[in-house]
Design a protein around this motif. Structure first.
Motif, mmCIF file in Angstrom:
data_model
loop_
_atom_site.group_PDB
_atom_site.id
_atom_site.type_symbol
_atom_site.label_atom_id
_atom_site.label_comp_id
_atom_site.label_asym_id
_atom_site.label_seq_id
_atom_site.Cartn_x
_atom_site.Cartn_y
_atom_site.Cartn_z
ATOM 1 N N THR C 36 -50.906 -20.255 -15.834
ATOM 2 C CA THR C 36 -50.625 -20.269 -14.375
ATOM 3 C C THR C 36 -51.922 -20.287 -13.451
ATOM 4 O O THR C 36 -52.274 -19.216 -13.507
ATOM 5 N N ALA C 38 -53.050 -19.927 -9.708
ATOM 6 C CA ALA C 38 -52.240 -19.858 -8.233
ATOM 7 C C ALA C 38 -53.186 -20.295 -7.169
ATOM 8 O O ALA C 38 -54.473 -20.311 -7.337
ATOM 9 N N ALA C 179 -45.063 -24.985 -8.321
ATOM 10 C CA ALA C 179 -44.031 -24.138 -7.410
ATOM 11 C C ALA C 179 -44.758 -24.037 -5.970
ATOM 12 O O ALA C 179 -45.563 -23.093 -5.731
ATOM 13 N N LEU C 211 -49.134 -22.391 -8.802
ATOM 14 C CA LEU C 211 -48.123 -21.627 -7.921
ATOM 15 C C LEU C 211 -48.930 -21.606 -6.742
ATOM 16 O O LEU C 211 -49.963 -21.040 -6.581
ATOM 17 N N THR C 213 -48.757 -20.104 -3.117
ATOM 18 C CA THR C 213 -48.231 -19.067 -2.213
ATOM 19 C C THR C 213 -49.279 -18.335 -1.139
ATOM 20 O O THR C 213 -50.560 -18.824 -1.195
#
Ligand SMILES: Nc1ncnc2c1ncn2[C@@H]1O[C@H](COP(=O)(O)OP(=O)(O)OP(=O)(O)O)[C@@H](O)[C@H]1O
Ligand code: SF4
Ligand SMILES: [Mg+2]
Lengths: 336, 310, 339
Positions: C36, C38, C179, C211, C213
């Protein structure tokens, strides 16, 4: 780090640089006010600009046109009836040659004067009548629009600003009025009153303010709870002040856009009513009644419908394009 | 949903009642009527008239009288046509106008939706620019001018279509096109805006992110959503089509209620004017109701939440 | 060099109003199987544009990928045709979006929206696709899935909708899931549930996740590696520990110190004074210079290059040059102890 950039980067550059506030603001882009932004967008809209120019020309001609030849709107002379358009210097254009079906009517009737838009069956100068008629259309548009703005803005403003029971009552009334097609309203009113300029204006007024009222109400509802309004209220501003100082100026964009759309609507309804014989009466002329008169002659003398038809179409198209342009300018969400 | 429909029907009845009352009041306010035209009527007809309107009675009684007649489908007799019942004329002529209206509406809607979709998809390209420009022009030019142009070129000059009449399919073309282009332009513009808006929605990106082809995204996701709000312009368009049909029927000598209405206005045939007015108002009100309900039925967001969102 | 996804020197430009908005300026990143990554950074830094570029969903016009490569399993997606890209989207790489309220087609049944991808990529029959849709709904924790497949989005709550969006994205077992702020639009308790769900699903399926964010709390929860973006560039990248415990870039410092507390989830954490640069006219030096408390003359004149700080961490800042004065990270960085 590439060698090239390394060469330019000298030791002296490694000292603190304090950027002042103004400088940091400059870097992050200047803020253009919403109005300026809208105006800039409007001015760069080629269609809207062209429409504005055409409208200006039409308005000027409507003002000076009727005085050029010194005819009256009702100067009849059967000896010069049904002359086709002729403009000296433009006679090489079939439309302004003074010929009809290959015959030089001016020569035949022995007329030396030029009638730029021709004459009608009573020999009235159509140039004069057409621009007089344009005046009527524009006057009706102007009055209807002004009153439309006043009634619509006040009704919608009161409804949206006070809300609650007042809003409820006013909205129910509006719903019933809007439930009846405007044509029906207009015809009922015209039957009660005598046909003519004032009646038509009132009739158009009676229905055109509805959409304005709706839009202004919506704006009021949206604006009245925003911070600057609440702040002003805490400072003791009265209802009137809040409405006229804050709410209406902030809805001005929407009001202008909607006005732009109600102008062609008023012009259309006048023409429509005059065309079906409920509008301006002889010898007065409006674009609609001229088209109606000419229409009787469509098969033989099409030019009698042509010019009033072109002018009213141009008026309507240009107002609509300007309305679109304004809407796009004020509502960038819809642009592109 | 049911409650919502009932509420709408309630409004509809109130509105219609207001129309009927207003026509009555208009009648009362007419300068010198109905005896202004007494010279055109025979003594029995005058009596009939007096009786119908209960003219010897005070106005409130007359009003009740009028309502009573109205409920029983009695709209009075036409001055022009020797007091023949107005309803008879309306029944005879309304289907023709309805047909003209429907044909124009379908012509305009189908073409308009198509143009709007294409324009929305090719936004900013030449095709879009052309459609948008054409739409403004067609929205602006009054239908009677458009009709005159069509008539002049297609009937007088090249004689493809008959100048007037309403008998075979050929006679329908020019009137339907004259009214229909306005509908087409309005719908095309609306559809384009909706299409552009829908194509900017997140769920379109979701659909693309699934790997759907462009066609699948447009046909399955964009068009359906863009088309739903089209229903809302049908109300205003009905009103525009009625307005258009008034002159168009006259220009093309179509025996519908539109041309009858104009005749009635010109000859001051008040009962006929009143009857037609009421018919138009009724038509419009019912259309709006149908549109409202239809919108609820085809949009699941409204359908399921029981019309709360309106 | 066996990365699942490798972005090399990506530049994305939007042509609007005669200006060229350089939304992404020379980004390079790698993503490995099952990990993952980010991407953090404040609004407008180019996070979404980067992810849309990977999906081949940059709206054109006005946008275009000006230069760069996006290598997915060694093949350059930038060179893919529309058709080829459609076979990648939803099947190999899929995406979930920020706002579940708008990400679903309001007039199409939930089930059908899940089935579409299955029918397209796995050639399932309608019947099988529906069965699979029900399984997927079950998998993302929607109770009573047999009934709910036939419902419309507005009958679902926000959290439930985001589960549906995740189900759509995972339908064809993609290798990469992007995402884009999957929890920003949800309230706090739902956020935690969705994050748990994503972690669970990643364990089960081995999907790699990018990810995106604003929320460093979410990052700490889910990511192994972090890329910090500012002004269309990656200013620092490293492992989770490197970024949280040994950040080197002043913008990363700013991000970390504006984070009130690791697990307090709030949107309004990027309280660094000033506004991000205008990407239609980007500064020629460091994009952060106007807001950087340590800015030097060199910063406004020259673009800092990356300094490799470890095998996994690098940052682009002139402070890392040996000629620069020594600056210590602020003590306000609120990470210590916890996590
Ligand atoms: N469709 C578009 N047209 C024009 N410009 C765009 C478009 N999409 C993005 N941009 C520009 O690209 C820049 C980066 O946007 P992006 O959406 O990637 O930011 P972000 O980091 O995802 O921000 P957020 O946290 O708000 O989602 C912005 O300055 C924006 O103006
Ligand atoms: S390069 Fe200069 S301005 Fe940019 S982050 Fe480093 S110190 Fe600050
Ligand atoms: Mg984003």
């Amino acid at each position: 780090m590439t060698a090239k950039s390394n060469a330019e980067v000298t030791k002296e550059l490694f000292v603190p640089a304090y950027l002042s506030d103004t400088e940091s603001e400059k870097i992050s882009g200047k803020s253009v006010s919403a109005w300026k932004d809208a105006l800039r967008r409007f001015l760069t809209n080629k269609g809207a600009m062209l429409s504005m120019i055409i409208l200006t020309v039409i308005i000027l001609l409507a003002l000076i046109g009727p005085h050029i030849f010194g005819y009256d709107i009702d100067n009849q002379d059967v000896s010069r009836a049904n002359l086709p358009p002729k403009i000296e210097g433009l006679t090489w254009l079939p439309a302004f040659s003074g010929y009809e079906n290959g015959v030089d009517i001016y020569k035949e009737k022995n007329i030396s004067k030029n009638y730029w838009f021709g004459t009608d069956q009573f020999g009235r100068d159509l140039w004069t009548r057409t621009w007089k008629g344009t005046q009527i259309s524009l006057i009706i548009a102007l009055i209807a629009t002004l009153a439309d703005v006043l009634i619509g803005v006040v009704y919608g403003g009161v409804s949206g600003y006070f809300g609650g029971a007042v809003d409820n009552a006013l909205q129910r009334i509006l719903e019933v009025i809007a439930g009846i097609p405007s044509l029906v309203w207009i015809i009922l009113l015209i039957l009660i009153m005598q046909p003519g300029l004032i009646t038509i204006t009132i009739a158009i007024l009676a229905t055109s303010w509805l959409s304005m009222a709706r839009i202004v109400r919506g704006e009021m509802l949206k604006l009245k709870n925003q911070e600057f309004v609440l702040a002003s209220r805490t400072l003791g501003a009265g209802d009137g002040r809040i409405i006229f100082k804050h709410l209406i100026p902030n809805s001005l964009g929407m009001i202008i856009i909607n006005t732009m759309f109600s102008v062609p609507n008023a012009i259309f309804f006048e023409a429509f009513l005059s065309f079906i014989g409920l509008g301006i009466r002889q010898p007065q002329a409006s674009l609609g009644s001229l088209i109606n008169d000419g229409y009787q002659m469509l098969q033989i003398h099409p030019y009698q419908t042509l010019y009033p038809g072109i002018i009213i179409s141009l008026l309507l198209i240009c107002f609509n394009i300007m309305g679109d342009g304004l809407r796009d300018a004020f509502d960038p969400k819809l642009r592109r | 949903m049911i409650r919502y429909i009932l509420k709408r029907v309630g409004y509809m009845i109130v509105t219609f009642y207001v129309v009927i009352t207003l026509t009555f009041l208009a009648m009362k306010m007419l300068p010198g009527t109905p005896f202004k035209f007494a010279n055109r009527l025979s003594p029995e007809q005058l009596n009939q008239l007096k009786h119908y309107y209960g003219l010897d009675q005070p106005i409130p009684i007359q009003y009740l009288h009028y309502l009573w007649n109205f409920i029983h489908g009695n709209l009075g007799g036409s001055f022009q046509y020797g007091m023949q019942p107005v309803t008879e004329f309306l029944f005879q002529r309304f289907p023709i106008s309805l047909q003209l209206g429907f044909e124009s509406m379908i012509f305009g809607t189908v073409l308009g939706i198509f143009l709007g979709i294409v324009s929305g998809i090719y936004r900013g390209r030449f095709l879009d620019w052309g459609t948008v420009t054409l739409a403004v022009v067609f929205i602006s030019i009054p239908s009677f001018i458009f009709a005159a142009i069509l008539q002049y070129f297609f009937s007088v000059q090249i004689r493809i279509f008959p100048v007037i009449g309403w008998s075979g399919p050929m006679t329908h073309v020019l009137p339907v096109v004259s009214i229909g282009v306005g509908v087409m332009a309005t719908i095309a513009r609306f559809m384009r805006t909706e299409m552009v808006e829908v194509l900017n929605q997140d769920y379109i990106v979701t659909a693309q992110a699934k790997g759907l082809s462009t066609n699948a995204v447009i046909f399955r996701h964009a068009i359906r959503n863009a088309m739903i709000p089209i229903v809302t312009v049908i109300g205003p368009l009905t009103s525009a089509v009625v307005t258009g049909s008034l002159v168009i029927e006259n220009i093309f000598a179509i025996p519908g209620i539109g041309s009858q209405f104009v005749d009635a206005i010109v000859t001051n045939d008040y009962p006929m004017i009143m009857g037609t007015t009421e018919l138009y108002a009724g038509l419009f009100i019912v259309t709006i109701l149908i549109v409202d309900v239809l919108y609820g039925v085809i949009d699941p967001r409204i359908r399921v939440s029981g019309g709360k969102s309106i | 060099m066996n990365h699942l996804l490798e972005i090399k020197d990506l530049n994305v430009i939007f042509h609007i109003f005669g200006a060229d908005v350089q939304a992404v300026r020379g980004i390079s990143l790698q993503l490995n199987k099952g990990e993952t990554l980010a991407i953090v950074g404040e609004s407008g830094s180019g996070k979404s544009v980067t992810s849309k570029a990977v999906m081949g969903l940059i709206p054109n016009p006005p946008g275009e990928i000006a230069t760069g490569e996006i290598l997915f399993e060694g093949r350059d997606l930038v060179k893919y045709s529309k058709k080829q890209m459609q076979k990648v989207r939803g099947k190999e790489i899929s995406m979930i979006f920020q706002d579940p309220m708008t990400a679903l087609n309001p007039t199409m049944k939930i089930g059908k929206q899940i089935m579409e991808g299955l029918i397209k990529h796995q050639s399932l029959s309608k019947h099988d696709a529906k069965k699979r849709a029900i399984e997927l709904l079950q998998l993302v924790g929607i109770p009573n899935p047999e009934k709910r497949v036939d419902e419309y989005p507005h009958q679902f709550s926000g959290g439930m909708r985001q589960r549906v969006v995740i189900a759509i994205a995972l339908a064809c077992n993609p290798k990469i899931l992007i995402a884009d702020e999957p929890t920003t639009a949800l309230d706090v308790t739902i956020q935690a549930q969705i994050l748990d769900l994503m972690r669970d699903l990643q364990e089960k399926t081995g999907t790699a996740i990018i990810l995106i964010t604003h929320d460093l709390g979410v990052v700490a929860n889910l990511a192994q590696r972090v890329a910090v973006m500012y002004g269309g560039k990656i200013v620092e990248t490293g492992t989770l520990d490197e970024i949280f415990y040994n950040p080197k870039h002043p913008y990363t410092w700013g991000l970390l110190s504006s984070m009130p507390k690791l697990h307090a989830k709030t949107d309004k954490l990027l309280a660094i004074p000033g506004t991000p640069p205008d990407l239609s006219n980007p500064p020629k030096g460091c994009p952060f210079a106007p807001r950087c408390p340590h800015a030097m003359k060199v910063c406004t004149e020259h673009m800092p290059a990356y300094t490799e700080l470890s095998a996994t961490q690098k940052a682009a800042c002139w402070l890392l040059d040996e000629r620069a004065p020594k600056v210590d990270p602020p003590t306000t960085i609120g990470v210590g102890g916890e996590s």
